[in-house]
Enzyme design. Structure first.
Site, short mmCIF file in Angstrom:
data_model
loop_
_atom_site.label_atom_id
_atom_site.label_comp_id
_atom_site.label_asym_id
_atom_site.label_seq_id
_atom_site.Cartn_x
_atom_site.Cartn_y
_atom_site.Cartn_z
N ASP A 82 0.82 -1.22 0.00
CA ASP A 82 0.00 0.00 0.00
C ASP A 82 0.85 1.27 0.00
O ASP A 82 2.08 1.20 0.17
CB ASP A 82 -0.94 0.00 1.22
CG ASP A 82 -0.29 -0.61 2.46
OD1 ASP A 82 0.94 -0.47 2.62
OD2 ASP A 82 -0.99 -1.24 3.26
N ASP B 63 -7.25 -3.46 14.49
CA ASP B 63 -8.65 -3.74 14.11
C ASP B 63 -8.75 -4.89 13.12
O ASP B 63 -9.79 -5.12 12.52
CB ASP B 63 -9.30 -2.48 13.53
CG ASP B 63 -8.59 -1.98 12.27
OD1 ASP B 63 -7.62 -2.63 11.81
OD2 ASP B 63 -9.01 -0.93 11.73
N GLU C 17 -9.57 -2.13 5.67
CA GLU C 17 -10.17 -1.83 6.96
C GLU C 17 -11.41 -2.69 7.19
O GLU C 17 -11.91 -3.32 6.25
CB GLU C 17 -10.54 -0.34 7.00
CG GLU C 17 -9.33 0.60 6.90
CD GLU C 17 -8.55 0.73 8.19
OE1 GLU C 17 -8.45 -0.27 8.94
OE2 GLU C 17 -8.02 1.82 8.46
N HIS D 85 -7.10 -5.24 10.24
CA HIS D 85 -6.94 -4.97 8.81
C HIS D 85 -5.69 -5.66 8.26
O HIS D 85 -4.67 -5.74 8.94
CB HIS D 85 -6.94 -3.47 8.49
CG HIS D 85 -5.79 -2.69 9.00
ND1 HIS D 85 -5.93 -1.53 9.73
CD2 HIS D 85 -4.45 -2.87 8.88
CE1 HIS D 85 -4.73 -1.05 10.03
NE2 HIS D 85 -3.82 -1.85 9.52
P1 PGA Z 1 2.35 -2.05 12.51
O1 PGA Z 1 1.16 -1.93 11.45
O2 PGA Z 1 3.25 -3.11 12.01
O3 PGA Z 1 2.98 -0.69 12.50
O4 PGA Z 1 1.71 -2.40 13.81
C1 PGA Z 1 0.58 -3.06 10.91
C2 PGA Z 1 -0.62 -2.68 10.09
O5 PGA Z 1 -1.26 -1.66 10.39
O6 PGA Z 1 -0.96 -3.42 9.16
#
Ligand code: PGA
Length: 263
Positions: free
Chosen positions: A72, A141, A148, A143
């Site tokens: 992304d 959450d 999301e 995702h």
């Molecule tokens: P993080 O993010 O590795 O910074 O916890 C993971 C994500 O949001 O997919």
């Protein structure tokens, strides 16, 4: 689904880096037939990238014939912006290894034509024969990439609006100012990830325990998009003890026993 439970973040990072190297070397990639690797950004994969660089420096792996696709990118951030995922990848990985620039694929957050950008990303993945191994993380959450809650579980690469909680979680990379976190992104879809030959998700820390519980013990649901992994024939979760702390003792015992003789 495989669930591999390791003691801590460092062990997870090293294990995944070694697994990536093992998969690349086993594939014996060539310029005509590169190994296609899906890659994440964020806090979780930083240790894995450090270890991959070490393994490269110790001549355990070459990235010469590896093609990458990132998950992304924020809309509106230039590749030179320190908060962009282009910049993250360059600083944390690409500039330290022998990957060829033409083999690096990232979504362009500055594009004027989102639809064309997303379609050509999907096309580029297909042209290289699909992703062999997608490494990912997960949000609190649930995702996966930036899919999301309530994203379609068959979604493809597209524009998504981030939830307030994801922007809050990512504000730490933007001087703790949520107003600086872009509200829209380009992201591959759940369906795009599911097309990969193998998907490996890293989950570490207590704050991810609820997401892990839903991924492994919950129903398949668009509420926790990570749960789509249950439908994947080669889905792997690698986590630390803290992230596994909300799994039932029976689940933990089952997977620990199951994995005791594996790679
Ligand atoms: P993080 O993010 O590795 O910074 O916890 C993971 C994500 O949001 O997919």
């Amino acid at each position: 689904m495989r669930v591999i439970i390791k003691p801590d973040y460092d062990t997870v990072s090293k294990w995944v880096a070694n697994y990536v190297v093992y998969r690349i070397n086993k594939f014996r990639p060539t310029a005509e037939r590169p190994f296609v690797l899906g890659m994440p950004t964020g806090g979780t994969p930083i240790g894995m990238y450090k270890e991959l660089i070490n393994l490269y420096k110790n001549r355990k792996v070459s990235f010469e014939n590896v093609a990458t696709f990132n998950m992304d990118e924020y809309i509106g951030l230039a590749p030179t912006d320190p908060q962009s995922y282009h910049y993250f990848m360059e600083e944390n990985f690409f500039k330290h290894v022998n990957i060829k620039p033409h083999n690096i694929h990232m979504l362009n957050g500055l594009t004027k034509d989102y639809e064309k950008e997303c379609l050509s990303y999907e096309r580029a993945i297909r042209k290289l024969g699909g992703v062999q191994l997608f490494i990912g993380g997960v949000g609190e959450d649930g995702h996966i990439a930036f899919n999301e809650p309530f994203s379609s579980l068959t979604s493809r690469t597209r524009v998504k609006t981030l939830t307030e909680s994801t922007r809050q979680a990512n504000a730490r990379f933007f001087g703790h100012d949520i107003n600086k976190v872009p509200s829209t992104v380009l992201t591959i879809g759940v369906g795009t990830i599911m097309d990969s030959a193998e998907v490996m998700i890293m989950i570490t820390g207590k704050h991810k325990a609820e997401a892990l519980r839903h991924a492994v013990e919950g129903n398949i649901s668009h509420v926790w998009t990570i749960s789509a992994l249950q439908m994947h024939p080669q889905g792997v979760i690698i986590c630390d003890e803290e992230a596994a702390s909300k799994l039932s003792p029976e689940t933990v015992a089952y997977f620990k026993d199951n994995e005791k003789n594996n790679f």
